[in-house]
Design a protein around this motif. Structure first.
Motif, mmCIF file in Angstrom:
data_model
loop_
_atom_site.group_PDB
_atom_site.id
_atom_site.type_symbol
_atom_site.label_atom_id
_atom_site.label_comp_id
_atom_site.label_asym_id
_atom_site.label_seq_id
_atom_site.Cartn_x
_atom_site.Cartn_y
_atom_site.Cartn_z
ATOM 1 N N UNK A 117 12.180 43.480 86.528
ATOM 2 C CA UNK A 117 12.188 43.201 85.095
ATOM 3 C C UNK A 117 13.614 42.930 84.640
ATOM 4 N N UNK A 118 13.945 41.661 84.351
ATOM 5 C CA UNK A 118 15.308 41.359 83.904
ATOM 6 C C UNK A 118 15.624 41.927 82.521
ATOM 7 N N UNK A 119 14.586 42.172 81.704
ATOM 8 C CA UNK A 119 14.815 42.734 80.359
ATOM 9 C C UNK A 119 15.284 44.177 80.407
ATOM 10 N N UNK A 120 14.747 44.968 81.361
ATOM 11 C CA UNK A 120 15.091 46.391 81.441
ATOM 12 C C UNK A 120 15.925 46.743 82.678
ATOM 13 N N UNK A 121 16.158 45.778 83.569
ATOM 14 C CA UNK A 121 16.869 46.002 84.839
ATOM 15 C C UNK A 121 16.161 47.046 85.697
ATOM 16 N N UNK A 122 14.828 47.031 85.668
ATOM 17 C CA UNK A 122 14.024 47.965 86.449
ATOM 18 C C UNK A 122 13.297 47.252 87.572
ATOM 19 N N UNK A 123 13.105 47.964 88.677
ATOM 20 C CA UNK A 123 12.158 47.538 89.696
ATOM 21 C C UNK A 123 10.858 48.270 89.404
ATOM 22 N N UNK A 124 9.746 47.547 89.409
ATOM 23 C CA UNK A 124 8.425 48.132 89.230
ATOM 24 C C UNK A 124 7.748 48.082 90.591
ATOM 25 N N UNK A 125 7.301 49.221 91.083
ATOM 26 C CA UNK A 125 6.730 49.316 92.428
ATOM 27 C C UNK A 125 5.269 49.728 92.330
ATOM 28 N N UNK A 126 4.380 48.836 92.798
ATOM 29 C CA UNK A 126 2.959 49.150 92.886
ATOM 30 C C UNK A 126 2.737 49.949 94.154
ATOM 31 N N UNK A 127 1.841 50.931 94.076
ATOM 32 C CA UNK A 127 1.632 51.810 95.225
ATOM 33 C C UNK A 127 0.152 52.156 95.377
ATOM 34 N N UNK A 128 -0.146 52.880 96.406
ATOM 35 C CA UNK A 128 -1.520 53.303 96.678
ATOM 36 C C UNK A 128 -1.888 54.506 95.811
ATOM 37 N N UNK A 129 -1.617 54.369 94.515
ATOM 38 C CA UNK A 129 -1.925 55.402 93.529
ATOM 39 C C UNK A 129 -2.013 54.713 92.161
ATOM 40 N N UNK A 130 -2.445 55.432 91.123
ATOM 41 C CA UNK A 130 -2.480 54.830 89.786
ATOM 42 C C UNK A 130 -1.091 54.658 89.162
ATOM 43 N N UNK A 131 -0.104 55.278 89.758
ATOM 44 C CA UNK A 131 1.253 55.184 89.210
ATOM 45 C C UNK A 131 1.961 53.921 89.677
ATOM 46 N N UNK A 132 2.710 53.311 88.760
ATOM 47 C CA UNK A 132 3.639 52.238 89.110
ATOM 48 C C UNK A 132 5.026 52.819 88.895
ATOM 49 N N UNK A 133 5.746 52.970 89.972
ATOM 50 C CA UNK A 133 7.050 53.620 89.920
ATOM 51 C C UNK A 133 8.084 52.665 89.342
ATOM 52 N N UNK A 134 8.992 53.219 88.535
ATOM 53 C CA UNK A 134 10.082 52.449 87.945
ATOM 54 C C UNK A 134 11.403 52.973 88.485
#
Length: 85
Positions: A10-27
């Motif tokens: 995300x260039x707006x927040x400078x975050x990496x968003x990581x999809x995983x084998x769970x309901x959580x998307x890690x930032x």
């Protein structure tokens, strides 16, 4: 964290968003160098994530065939589409 399946930047927040084998998307904040509060999906697992270059919304494709959209700046869900039916 669970096993990752996809990553988006995300260039707006400078975050990496990581999809995983769970309901959580890690930032991960690249600016601060640490994990931030996760985004919560309704899906049991998230297979893919993508960020629109036009409006910055995060789209997350769940294992159940549903698509959820989030605003990464506020971390709020803004839309949901059921493609499984």
């Amino acid at each position: 964290p669970k096993v990752p399946r996809d990553v988006a930047y995300s260039p707006d927040t400078c975050d990496l968003i990581i999809a995983a084998s769970s309901p959580e998307m890690y930032r991960v904040s690249l600016e601060e160098g640490r994990f931030m509060t996760s985004l919560q999906s309704k899906a049991e697992a998230v297979n893919c994530v993508c960020i629109s270059p036009h409006h910055g919304l995060l789209a997350a494709g769940g294992e159940d065939g549903e698509l959820e959209c989030f605003d990464p700046r506020t971390r709020d869900p803004v839309g949901h589409l059921d493609n499984a039916g």
